[in-house]
Structure formats: structure tokens, C-alpha cells
Design an enzyme around this catalytic site. Sequence first.
Site, PDB file in Angstrom:
ATOM      1  N   HIS A 108      -1.224   5.863   6.254  1.00 11.71           N
ATOM      2  CA  HIS A 108       0.210   5.941   5.964  1.00 11.71           C
ATOM      3  C   HIS A 108       0.495   6.071   4.472  1.00 11.71           C
ATOM      4  O   HIS A 108       1.673   6.168   4.090  1.00 11.71           O
ATOM      5  CB  HIS A 108       0.928   4.712   6.529  1.00 11.71           C
ATOM      6  CG  HIS A 108       0.607   3.429   5.817  1.00 11.71           C
ATOM      7  ND1 HIS A 108      -0.449   2.610   6.207  1.00 11.71           N
ATOM      8  CD2 HIS A 108       1.178   2.823   4.748  1.00 11.71           C
ATOM      9  CE1 HIS A 108      -0.490   1.565   5.415  1.00 11.71           C
ATOM     10  NE2 HIS A 108       0.489   1.661   4.517  1.00 11.71           N
TER      11      HIS A 108
ATOM     12  N   SER B 151      -0.975  -1.615   0.087  1.00 12.56           N
ATOM     13  CA  SER B 151      -1.616  -0.848   1.166  1.00 12.56           C
ATOM     14  C   SER B 151      -2.685   0.077   0.602  1.00 12.56           C
ATOM     15  O   SER B 151      -2.494   0.719  -0.440  1.00 12.56           O
ATOM     16  CB  SER B 151      -0.574  -0.020   1.919  1.00 12.56           C
ATOM     17  OG  SER B 151       0.326  -0.849   2.591  1.00 12.56           O
TER      18      SER B 151
ATOM     19  N   ASP C 220      -5.326   3.776  11.322  1.00 19.03           N
ATOM     20  CA  ASP C 220      -4.694   3.803   9.994  1.00 19.03           C
ATOM     21  C   ASP C 220      -5.738   3.851   8.881  1.00 19.03           C
ATOM     22  O   ASP C 220      -5.742   3.026   7.967  1.00 19.03           O
ATOM     23  CB  ASP C 220      -3.781   2.590   9.816  1.00 19.03           C
ATOM     24  CG  ASP C 220      -2.829   2.781   8.643  1.00 19.03           C
ATOM     25  OD1 ASP C 220      -2.675   3.937   8.191  1.00 19.03           O
ATOM     26  OD2 ASP C 220      -2.264   1.788   8.165  1.00 19.03           O
TER      27      ASP C 220
END
EC number: 3.4.21.-
Length: 639
Positions: free
Chosen positions: A255, A354, A286
Site C-alpha cells: 500500500h 508503514s 501487503d
Amino acid sequence: MNRFTAYAALFFMFSLCSTAKEAGFLHPAFNFRGTSTMSASSGDYSAAPTPLYKSWALPSSLNLTTQPPPPLTDRSYYELVQALTSKMRLDCQTVGDMTWRHLSEMLFASWNSVKEVSLKAASVTLWAIINIWFGLYWTLARLITLFLWTFSIEALCLILLGCITSLIYKGALSLSEHLPVFLFMSPLKIIWRAAFSKRNYKNERAVEGYKGFSVPQKPPKSAVIELQHENGSHLGYANCIRLYSGENALVTAEHCLEGAFATSLKTGNRIPMSTFFPIFKSARNDISILVGPPNWEGLLSVKGAHFITADKIGKGPASFYTLEKGEWMCHSATIDGAHHQFVSVLCNTGPGYSGTGFWSSKNLLGVLKGFPLEEECNYNVMSVIPSIPGITSPNYVFESTAVKGRVFSDEAVKELEREASEAVKKLARFKSLTDKNWADDYDSDEDYGLEREAATNAPAEKTAQTNSAEKTAPSTSAEKTALTNKPLNGQAAPSAKTNGNSDIPDAATSAPPMDKMVEQIITAMVGRINLSEIEEKIVSRVSQKALQKPKQKKRGRRGGKNKQNSLPPTSTQSTSGAPKKEAAPQASGSAGTSRATTTPAPEAKPSGGKNSAKFTPSWRIKQQDSAGQKPDLKLNSKA
């Protein structure tokens, strides 16, 4: 009268039957052959059928005499009727045979005639159809040719209008077929996504009850880089790893890829992530593994780090790195267990974390995904690196004991490997409709084009020095041992052993080219290298080092200063006690075989003192010179 006639006929027949019965109806004499030679036209009535006699009824040869046939009047009515019936039957059979023969001949002749007439009629009909059809086409062709010759421009316009009309008709037909389905299915898809596609994970949060610590520390091998938006604001992180194919790749959360730019704090260069080619990409897990354009490691000033795949991750302490006020900070974390296809991690994270990697010493374990939204889950989750043979894992099987303390079960590991293999195959089979993938457009990016041009126009002297160092210095790849997986919570994962030769092949020789464009770029860059200039510099440096005098090393146990004096040919005898040991030139060393493990050898001595000399000096008698003195034998004093 008719009734009287019928009664008379019946009486006559009854009389005949009675007479025949009295005369012996079944007597052998009345068994006729059924053939006759009597002719109705000649009137010869003596040619009655010859009766059949049994062998016992025949007269003897001695009594045979020729007797005239009895007259017909002596015969009974039955015999006469029988003879007449046989005659009539034979005549009818003869007439029937002749009639059938004549009819057959007539039918055969008629069939042949009809067949010939039918064939001729069919041939004439077909040729008539052919002539008419060909005449129509010929006439139509002549008319079209005449029309095109006379009205060329008008005919071309009509043809174009006809093609356009046909396309419009097909488009309208297709639209009428698919538009109702689209109008019906679109609301259903929107409702389905709104009802069942709720996100189960959020990207970052702090774990309640976990007390971590942070210290200023740089990432291992500068393998962690920052991802930024196009305007320069912070987006996330990515990690550089060394694949088993010999290439370096970036690992980050899936993402974090959209609109991201890989940024280096050392060089200040930025490379758009759209120029990286994904060799593995999974939205469900992911995680993405991407290979960059040529020389991207040099532009970002990163090195590939080692990593641990999902089947070897164990519980234990870990760390992750973030960028705070322009400085790298190391934060503590703990690998706790498994959460579906992810790994649960106890750590305190915030927005923008992230994609940062979790490290066990210098080995990458995975990248940060976020945290689950379930109420009972009080931890973050980490996306793990799947085991892909030839890319993230070797093609051979490790001969070692089973791994202890693993997080994932065998079924979960196999599921991750299966999904990774399917994703890699899907990317390999992908082909754009325009024959140009999105990863092939890095040349069109202005920022990256300027950076690549600056990297290409670097001074040639730096390249020559690097090549000369590779030529003169011994190869260090054989001296490096395979890095083992670091222990996690006292439980170590198995390590791959090497036999002196690196199991990871060189990227330039074993890794397949990404596409033709990358291969052409590499070929162009290699063609720009001036090999003759590099060879001259290498020769000059090697000759300079070879002409330098080796420095005399000091002996630590004998004391005094060793002076190197040039003596005349008639010098006195040497009293140093040992022949001089010439130092080998620096470029003459050879790479030794590397050990198969990184643990200390059992015969190695602990640090704290110097090892003894590797050789024992011995005295030798020096040869007498032409005008020198005789040597006096002296023993070395023991130190």
C-alpha cells in the site's frame, strides 16, 4: 341350369376320386417324374409320363420284351387328369419364363435409357446454372469496374461511409447487449463492496502496555530508505535486500507504492517507484519485492542486506528503524506469534511507519503492515517475505535438523509459498496491450533522467580506480563465509554452508534481463568504458607497487633496530642469525579457502596474547666470498 351343372361337376370329381382310390392311388406305378415329351400340337397322346418302378418290380433281363404303350382309353380318369395337369403346369412355366425374360430385358433397356437421359438432363441443368451464375458475376464485375473507373472519388467516399456505418452498427449492437448487464451489475458490485469489503487492518498504532526504547542508530548497510510523495513529504519506508538470484531488490508494503519516490539521505537522489519492476506483489499479504533500474543502488547509496523467509522466523526480540528530524532511530520490538498470514509484533508505531523493516541483528524479518481491528488484538502485524525458490530461497534443500520454535506451521508456510509462486507466475505472464509495461517508462521521468545522466557522466578516474582495485586485490568473495540466521530468543534457525565459492551467482551472469530495454542500456554503458585507458592505469599502478621496496617488519622478541644496509660484494658475514625473509608484493596474494562456518575454530586461542611465530628460524653456514672472512659458527641466544 347353373345349379345342375355344378352338381354334375361335383359328382364327376367324386367319381374320379373313388376310382383312383380303388385302383391303388399310392401304387408305385402312379409316381410320375413330372416331365413329359408330349406335344399338344402333334396330337400324340401316347407320350404319357413314364412311371417309376422299384427295383424289385423290374422284370429280369431275360424276360425283357418291347411292348407297345397301352392306349389312352385304358387309362383311368385320374391318370388322364394328372397328365393334363402336368402338361398345363409345364406350359405355364415355359410361358412365364419367356414372359419374365422379355420383361427383364425391356426393364433393363428402359432403365439404361432413363439413366442416360437423366445424366444428360442434369449435366445440361448444371452447366446452365454455371453459365447464368458466371454471367451474373461477370456482368457485376464489369459494372463495378466501370463505376469505379467513372466515379472514383464518389466510390471511395461510399466505401468509407459503408465501413463507418458498419462499425457504428457493431458498436451499437455491442452496447445494447452489454449496457443492460453493466447497469444491473454495477449497483450490485457497489453494494457488495460496501457490505463485505471492510478493511480488517489499519496501518499504524501503539501497542497498549508495551514499553519500548529508542536509540540513535543507523540501519544495517544503510538498507532502509525513505519513501516520499511527489511533493517531498514523508510516505513510508523501503528496505534493500540481496536476492538469491544475485540481484538487489527493494521490499516494502504494497500500500506504500502508489505515487512513491525512493529517496536517499546520503546522495539526495530520488527515483520514482514506478520505474521499479515487481518480481513479487501480493495485495493480500501487503508486500512487494521490486527490482530497480540500472545503477539504482549507487544512486541511492544502499547495499543489499540478508533476510529471513517466513518458514524460518522465530519468536524473539527485534528492532526497526525510523527517521526522526533527519536522524535514524532504532526502536525495540518483539516477535510474538502468527496472525493469519502475518506475524504479530509488539512495538509502538505511528503514522508513516508503514514499510519499515523488522530486523534481527543484520537480517531482515519482514515489513510493517499495521494492526488488526479486532478488539482482542493488541499488537501490530508484520508482512513476511515468502520463500520463492531461486529468488528468496535457494533451489537446493538444506541438509539440517528441523527448525525449533518456528512461528508458522508447515501448512501456513506451504500456503504462503503457493501464493507467492502464483503471484510470480502471474507477473511473468503479464503482457500489456500496448506491448509496453508501466515499469518501462522510467526514461520519461525528468527527475530520474537527470539523475541517471549525472551518474553516467561521473569522472572516469573513479571508475578506473575501482576496476584497478578489483584487478589487483585478491578476491574477497572466497574469504567471506555464509551468514547464518541470528538466534532469536535462544533458538537459532539453520544456516546454509558454503564451500569457498559463493552460492549466490553474480547478477551480471546468472540473473535474467528484465527486458530488452534494460539489456540495451547495460550494453550501451559497457560500450562507453575505455578499456585501454583502464589497462594503462592498472599497469602503471602495479609497476609502481612492484618497484617499491618492502618495509622490514620489526621483531617483537629480539629487540633492537633492524637496519637494512647495502653491502659491497665483499661484505662480512651476516650475524642476524636468520636469512632475510622477502615480503611478497601486495598483488601476489591469493584468496584462501573460506571456512564453512562463522563459529570460532576449536584450535583458536583466546585473545589477550600474540601467537607464536609460524616458523622456527634455523642457522645456515654462509658461503665464503672471494675476499671475505671465514664464518664463525655461533648459536642463537634463546629469547
